[in-house]
Structure formats: C-alpha cells, structure tokens
Design a protein around this motif. Structure first.
Motif, PDB file in Angstrom:
ATOM      1  N   PRO A   1     -11.663  50.665  58.119  1.00 28.06           N
ATOM      2  CA  PRO A   1     -11.239  49.604  59.035  1.00 28.06           C
ATOM      3  C   PRO A   1     -12.318  49.223  60.045  1.00 28.06           C
ATOM      4  O   PRO A   1     -12.368  48.065  60.489  1.00 28.06           O
ATOM      5  CB  PRO A   1     -10.008  50.197  59.726  1.00 28.06           C
ATOM      6  N   LEU A   2     -13.183  50.173  60.404  1.00 22.00           N
ATOM      7  CA  LEU A   2     -14.246  49.851  61.356  1.00 22.00           C
ATOM      8  C   LEU A   2     -15.237  48.864  60.751  1.00 22.00           C
ATOM      9  O   LEU A   2     -15.730  47.960  61.446  1.00 22.00           O
ATOM     10  CB  LEU A   2     -14.975  51.133  61.777  1.00 22.00           C
ATOM     11  N   ILE A   3     -15.541  49.025  59.468  1.00 17.06           N
ATOM     12  CA  ILE A   3     -16.469  48.098  58.807  1.00 17.06           C
ATOM     13  C   ILE A   3     -15.865  46.705  58.744  1.00 17.06           C
ATOM     14  O   ILE A   3     -16.511  45.711  59.095  1.00 17.06           O
ATOM     15  CB  ILE A   3     -16.810  48.609  57.395  1.00 17.06           C
ATOM     16  N   ALA A   4     -14.614  46.617  58.298  1.00  7.52           N
ATOM     17  CA  ALA A   4     -13.972  45.309  58.164  1.00  7.52           C
ATOM     18  C   ALA A   4     -13.832  44.608  59.516  1.00  7.52           C
ATOM     19  O   ALA A   4     -14.165  43.420  59.659  1.00  7.52           O
ATOM     20  CB  ALA A   4     -12.604  45.475  57.502  1.00  7.52           C
ATOM     21  N   ALA A   5     -13.353  45.340  60.519  1.00  5.36           N
ATOM     22  CA  ALA A   5     -13.197  44.734  61.843  1.00  5.36           C
ATOM     23  C   ALA A   5     -14.545  44.412  62.465  1.00  5.36           C
ATOM     24  O   ALA A   5     -14.705  43.382  63.141  1.00  5.36           O
ATOM     25  CB  ALA A   5     -12.408  45.675  62.752  1.00  5.36           C
ATOM     26  N   GLY A   6     -15.548  45.278  62.255  1.00  7.54           N
ATOM     27  CA  GLY A   6     -16.883  44.998  62.776  1.00  7.54           C
ATOM     28  C   GLY A   6     -17.478  43.742  62.185  1.00  7.54           C
ATOM     29  O   GLY A   6     -18.186  42.987  62.866  1.00  7.54           O
ATOM     30  N   LEU A   7     -17.192  43.481  60.911  1.00  5.75           N
ATOM     31  CA  LEU A   7     -17.679  42.249  60.288  1.00  5.75           C
ATOM     32  C   LEU A   7     -17.078  41.025  60.969  1.00  5.75           C
ATOM     33  O   LEU A   7     -17.767  40.018  61.189  1.00  5.75           O
ATOM     34  CB  LEU A   7     -17.325  42.245  58.802  1.00  5.75           C
ATOM     35  N   GLY A   8     -15.786  41.106  61.296  1.00  9.07           N
ATOM     36  CA  GLY A   8     -15.151  39.980  61.975  1.00  9.07           C
ATOM     37  C   GLY A   8     -15.746  39.707  63.342  1.00  9.07           C
ATOM     38  O   GLY A   8     -15.983  38.556  63.718  1.00  9.07           O
ATOM     39  N   VAL A   9     -16.017  40.777  64.086  1.00  9.01           N
ATOM     40  CA  VAL A   9     -16.630  40.612  65.406  1.00  9.01           C
ATOM     41  C   VAL A   9     -18.074  40.130  65.267  1.00  9.01           C
ATOM     42  O   VAL A   9     -18.514  39.223  65.981  1.00  9.01           O
ATOM     43  CB  VAL A   9     -16.565  41.928  66.193  1.00  9.01           C
ATOM     44  N   GLY A  10     -18.833  40.731  64.329  1.00  7.52           N
ATOM     45  CA  GLY A  10     -20.228  40.354  64.151  1.00  7.52           C
ATOM     46  C   GLY A  10     -20.393  38.920  63.663  1.00  7.52           C
ATOM     47  O   GLY A  10     -21.328  38.220  64.080  1.00  7.52           O
ATOM     48  N   LEU A  11     -19.511  38.460  62.778  1.00  8.07           N
ATOM     49  CA  LEU A  11     -19.587  37.076  62.299  1.00  8.07           C
ATOM     50  C   LEU A  11     -19.390  36.096  63.444  1.00  8.07           C
ATOM     51  O   LEU A  11     -20.101  35.089  63.547  1.00  8.07           O
ATOM     52  CB  LEU A  11     -18.531  36.854  61.220  1.00  8.07           C
ATOM     53  N   ALA A  12     -18.443  36.393  64.317  1.00  8.08           N
ATOM     54  CA  ALA A  12     -18.247  35.530  65.488  1.00  8.08           C
ATOM     55  C   ALA A  12     -19.468  35.556  66.398  1.00  8.08           C
ATOM     56  O   ALA A  12     -19.862  34.524  66.961  1.00  8.08           O
ATOM     57  CB  ALA A  12     -16.993  35.966  66.247  1.00  8.08           C
ATOM     58  N   PHE A  13     -20.081  36.731  66.562  1.00  4.76           N
ATOM     59  CA  PHE A  13     -21.301  36.825  67.357  1.00  4.76           C
ATOM     60  C   PHE A  13     -22.381  35.879  66.823  1.00  4.76           C
ATOM     61  O   PHE A  13     -23.071  35.210  67.599  1.00  4.76           O
ATOM     62  CB  PHE A  13     -21.845  38.251  67.329  1.00  4.76           C
ATOM     63  N   ARG A  14     -22.540  35.847  65.509  1.00  5.61           N
ATOM     64  CA  ARG A  14     -23.581  35.016  64.915  1.00  5.61           C
ATOM     65  C   ARG A  14     -23.342  33.536  65.164  1.00  5.61           C
ATOM     66  O   ARG A  14     -24.282  32.739  65.128  1.00  5.61           O
ATOM     67  CB  ARG A  14     -23.662  35.287  63.411  1.00  5.61           C
TER      68      ARG A  14
ATOM     69  N   VAL B   1     -13.700  26.730  64.947  1.00  8.43           N
ATOM     70  CA  VAL B   1     -12.413  26.989  64.302  1.00  8.43           C
ATOM     71  C   VAL B   1     -12.600  27.755  62.997  1.00  8.43           C
ATOM     72  O   VAL B   1     -11.919  28.746  62.724  1.00  8.43           O
ATOM     73  CB  VAL B   1     -11.663  25.667  64.049  1.00  8.43           C
ATOM     74  N   VAL B   2     -13.552  27.309  62.184  1.00  7.93           N
ATOM     75  CA  VAL B   2     -13.766  27.936  60.876  1.00  7.93           C
ATOM     76  C   VAL B   2     -14.217  29.379  61.025  1.00  7.93           C
ATOM     77  O   VAL B   2     -13.716  30.285  60.337  1.00  7.93           O
ATOM     78  CB  VAL B   2     -14.787  27.125  60.057  1.00  7.93           C
ATOM     79  N   VAL B   3     -15.161  29.628  61.917  1.00  6.49           N
ATOM     80  CA  VAL B   3     -15.686  30.984  62.037  1.00  6.49           C
ATOM     81  C   VAL B   3     -14.625  31.932  62.579  1.00  6.49           C
ATOM     82  O   VAL B   3     -14.555  33.103  62.168  1.00  6.49           O
ATOM     83  CB  VAL B   3     -16.952  31.006  62.922  1.00  6.49           C
ATOM     84  N   MET B   4     -13.769  31.457  63.468  1.00  6.53           N
ATOM     85  CA  MET B   4     -12.722  32.329  63.977  1.00  6.53           C
ATOM     86  C   MET B   4     -11.651  32.591  62.921  1.00  6.53           C
ATOM     87  O   MET B   4     -11.087  33.693  62.865  1.00  6.53           O
ATOM     88  CB  MET B   4     -12.092  31.717  65.231  1.00  6.53           C
ATOM     89  N   LEU B   5     -11.377  31.614  62.067  1.00  5.36           N
ATOM     90  CA  LEU B   5     -10.439  31.841  60.967  1.00  5.36           C
ATOM     91  C   LEU B   5     -10.962  32.934  60.029  1.00  5.36           C
ATOM     92  O   LEU B   5     -10.225  33.843  59.640  1.00  5.36           O
ATOM     93  CB  LEU B   5     -10.211  30.546  60.195  1.00  5.36           C
ATOM     94  N   ILE B   6     -12.238  32.830  59.678  1.00  7.60           N
ATOM     95  CA  ILE B   6     -12.822  33.828  58.767  1.00  7.60           C
ATOM     96  C   ILE B   6     -12.935  35.179  59.455  1.00  7.60           C
ATOM     97  O   ILE B   6     -12.628  36.226  58.867  1.00  7.60           O
ATOM     98  CB  ILE B   6     -14.191  33.355  58.265  1.00  7.60           C
ATOM     99  N   ALA B   7     -13.392  35.161  60.714  1.00 11.30           N
ATOM    100  CA  ALA B   7     -13.536  36.416  61.455  1.00 11.30           C
ATOM    101  C   ALA B   7     -12.190  37.108  61.611  1.00 11.30           C
ATOM    102  O   ALA B   7     -12.074  38.335  61.443  1.00 11.30           O
ATOM    103  CB  ALA B   7     -14.167  36.160  62.815  1.00 11.30           C
ATOM    104  N   GLY B   8     -11.158  36.349  61.933  1.00 12.96           N
ATOM    105  CA  GLY B   8      -9.828  36.934  62.061  1.00 12.96           C
ATOM    106  C   GLY B   8      -9.323  37.495  60.751  1.00 12.96           C
ATOM    107  O   GLY B   8      -8.642  38.527  60.725  1.00 12.96           O
ATOM    108  N   GLY B   9      -9.649  36.834  59.639  1.00  9.52           N
ATOM    109  CA  GLY B   9      -9.264  37.359  58.345  1.00  9.52           C
ATOM    110  C   GLY B   9      -9.938  38.688  58.047  1.00  9.52           C
ATOM    111  O   GLY B   9      -9.318  39.610  57.492  1.00  9.52           O
ATOM    112  N   LEU B  10     -11.205  38.813  58.429  1.00 10.38           N
ATOM    113  CA  LEU B  10     -11.919  40.075  58.218  1.00 10.38           C
ATOM    114  C   LEU B  10     -11.326  41.188  59.071  1.00 10.38           C
ATOM    115  O   LEU B  10     -11.133  42.316  58.606  1.00 10.38           O
ATOM    116  CB  LEU B  10     -13.398  39.895  58.526  1.00 10.38           C
ATOM    117  N   VAL B  11     -11.035  40.874  60.338  1.00  8.82           N
ATOM    118  CA  VAL B  11     -10.388  41.876  61.195  1.00  8.82           C
ATOM    119  C   VAL B  11      -8.997  42.197  60.658  1.00  8.82           C
ATOM    120  O   VAL B  11      -8.549  43.349  60.685  1.00  8.82           O
ATOM    121  CB  VAL B  11     -10.318  41.380  62.651  1.00  8.82           C
TER     122      VAL B  11
END
Length: 412
Positions: free
Chosen positions: A111-124, A290-300
């Motif tokens: 879960p840390l990897i998946a959630a970290g991807l969501g946070v990191g994608l939003a950072f980018r 909007v798009v990046v938060m949708l994808i990031a939220g899906g990863l989290v």
C-alpha cells in the motif's frame, strides 16, 4: 597551444572527476546518505534507551571501554534484529520460515508504493496531494461494500471490487482537482478537509445498518470479505503476501509510462514545471489539475483496496488506512516523485515496518525509534545542503560558479 587553452585544460575537471561530481551531487546519493545519517541518529536513541548502556555510562570515566562495548552491543543487536525481521532470519529452522520476514516487508510495502505513486504523481504536476487518508478510506468503503455484500461470480467479483475502490479514490481526489481548477482554492486545504469528511462519513457508514455495518452486529465494522473478492496469496497460506504486490508493481510501470512516454504525462510535467508557460503553450492547466488528481486518487485508492481485499479480509473499521495516507507523502519525498524511486522507498519503509516489530520483540527497542529514523530520513532529504555539508560533498554548480567568478575577475 596558447596559454589560455593550457589554463582552461588545467581548470576543467577530468572525466572521472565529472563522474564523481554527478554521483555525489545527484538525488540518489543524497537519499542514501540521508538514510545513513538517520541510522546514526537512531543509534544514539537506541543507546539512550538501552539499560546496559545506561548502567555502563554511570562509570564511564573509570572504565570507558565498558560503555563503548555496551553501545556497540545495543546498536548491533538492534540493527541485526531489524534485518532479521525485515529480510532474512538466519536462525530460523527452515528456509520458508527464514524468508517470511521478506514477504512481510513486501506486504507492508504494497500500500505504501501505491499511495506513494498517487502523491508523487500529483507532485510532478505541481500539486500537493495530502488527501491520501480520505482517498484510501473512500476506496476501502467502496471495495469493502462490493467485497462483503455483493454476490457476483468468481473472478468478476474481485475485478468489480478492485475497480470500485480505484474509482472511489479517484473521484474523491478529483473533487479537490475540480475545485482547484474552477475556484483556485488551494489543494492542501481542500484535501485536508476532504480527509475529515471521508473519516466521519466512513464512521457513519460503519455505524449504520444496511450500509457497511455487519448484519446483526452493533460494532462499527464491516462483515468479512467474501472468498470470491479476496486477493489470492502469492506464496500460499503460510505467507501473508498477496497479489496486491503485483498490482503495485503494475501501478509503478503504468505511472512511469504515463510520465515518461505519454503525451498526457508531458503536459502534466509541463504544468508542474511552469503553469504559466504551459498555459501560453496551449495546455489546459485546470483540466490537467482535474486529470492528475483523478489518476492520483485512483492510485491511492489502490492502496486502500489492497488493504481491504488482501490484508484485513475479516472486516475493517475506521482505522483501515493505518496512517498510510500520510506515510505516502514520506515515500514520495524519499523517492523524489519518481516511480522507480517510490518503489524502492516503499520497499525500504515496508522493511522498516516489518523489522521494527521484531526489533521491539527481540531487543526491547521501542518501535518509536524506527518512526524517528523514518522522520529523520525525510528531514535530511528535505535539506540536501545540510547532507552535503556534513559529508563535505561539492554543491551542485559550485565549480561552475567559481569559474565564472575567476573569469569575471580576470576580465577586470
């Protein structure tokens, strides 16, 4: 050859020196050295909490060797226990038992990897997604409802539960992205408020019959997940590692492709670098948010799904996120918002979590020491000049600045 050319050749670094500079000034070196510094600081905490070290320190000036020996024994014992609890237990009776710590580390890392991807994608994309808790809770609620209360055929049931959880996490984060795009509200405030809403909304659903509360029970907890909706075990029933780890690896590959190989990823990175320039280039900044938060939220949300369908299959309560929504921020920072970096950061923190329990049981070292080490890693990661100053590493661009000053002085 002129005198100027000779001086230029003397001042230019050699190929090996340039390679050394790239290594020592790169993000990877800073991350490794931050971990080293955090472990050294952890050694001090271990020494402070160890009774034998405290006893030997009472007569330090009479027999300093005893204090040093006790310090070495405490630190070495703690970190050996950390390794045995996270990677490989050499004292186990069988190979299957010996590698069980590694499988536990991978389970905690999932879960840390998946959630970290969501946070990191939003950072980018220039957004600070601090809403991992709310996104995990909503994903867990959706996946838990499908997994516990819907009767679907085998195979389809698991897929529907997975998709429902990912969509729920994406929608919950997309709300923040939409409000950010339409009103300009700050995403930190939005996601923090959405965390609170998700927490109390889940608490209400868990306490209300007919929604998530288990039938015939008054406890705020769901029923157990049906067998058709549970993620399969990768190595059999003897281990707790489930297929969620494979999903996390797929999420890493997807995020890397999205950022590095897709046109959408290019637009997201452009918005993250400079939204004004991206808007001038014709990129919809609001739409990208909007798009990046949708994808990031899906990863989290995937992190919440793996918790519900892979780890806590006997039902869950309001603490299903277990603080991982905020730990994901740490993982994303350590991984420098790179999918590969987040993968290794998640594995490291999963190992810390698994090894911390064994270190506490075997060496009576408080598990809080591991939490302090994790926090110190982030502290040093956030202060690269401090790390470089401690290890006397060259600052990025320092040589170029010196050459500019030399050239300017010569021209005068």
């Amino acid at each position: 050859m002129s005198v100027v050319d000779t001086e230029r050749r003397e001042t230019e670094p050699s190929r090996w020196h340039r390679a050394f500079q790239q290594i020592t000034t790169g993000n990877g070196a800073i991350a490794v050295l931050s971990i080293v510094l955090a472990l050294l600081a952890g050694t001090v905490l271990i020494a402070i909490t160890d009774e034998q070290v405290q006893e030997a320190a009472g007569y330090f000036f009479a027999r300093p060797g005893d204090t040093l020996a006790a310090l070495w024994a405490a630190a070495a014992g703690a970190y050996i226990a950390l390794f045995e609890g996270a990677i490989y237990n050499a004292g186990a009776d069988s190979f299957a038992v010996a590698i069980r710590p590694l499988t536990e580390s991978l389970k905690f890392a999932t879960p840390l990897i998946a959630a970290g991807l969501g946070v990191g994608l939003a950072f980018r994309a220039g957004l600070f997604n601090i809403g991992g808790q709310g996104q995990m809770l909503m994903a867990a609620a959706a996946a838990g409802y499908v997994g516990a209360y819907m009767n679907l055929p085998i195979g389809l049931h698991l897929v529907v539960a997975l998709v429902a959880g990912v969509i729920a996490g994406g929608i919950w984060a997309g709300i923040a992205g939409l409000l950010k795009a339409r009103t300009g509200a700050h995403e930190v405030i939005l996601t923090i408020m959405l965390n609170h809403i998700a927490f109390y909304l889940l608490a209400w659903m868990l306490a209300t019959r007919g929604i998530l509360q288990a039938p015939g029970s008054s406890n705020p907890k769901t029923a157990a997940m049906q067998d058709t909706a549970v993620l399969p075990q990768l190595l059999g029933d003897r281990f707790n590692l489930h297929a969620g780890f494979i999903l996390a690896l797929i999420a890493v590959a997807f995020t890397w492709w999205l950022l590095e190989r897709s046109s959408l990823g290019f637009r997201l990175r452009a918005v993250g670098e400079n939204p004004h320039a991206a808007r001038t280039a014709g990129i919809s900044v609001g739409g990208s948010y909007v798009v990046v938060m949708l994808i990031a939220g899906g990863l989290v949300g995937l992190a919440g799904v793996t918790q519900v369908l892979g780890t806590v299959t006997n039902g869950f309560g309001g603490d299903i996120d277990a603080g991982m929504g905020f730990d994901a921020i740490t993982v994303a920072l350590l991984g420098r918002s790179s999918p590969i970096g987040i993968l290794f950061a998640g594995l490291l923190f999963g190992a810390f979590k698994a090894g911390g329990f064994w270190m506490q049981a075997d060496q009576q070292v408080p598990n809080e020491v591991v939490l302090v080490v994790q926090s110190l890693i982030v502290l040093f990661i956030a202060a690269p000049p401090l790390v470089r100053a401690i290890f006397r590493l060259p600052q990025p661009g320092a040589r170029a600045r010196r050459r500019q000053r030399t050239a300017k002085g010569a021209s005068l």
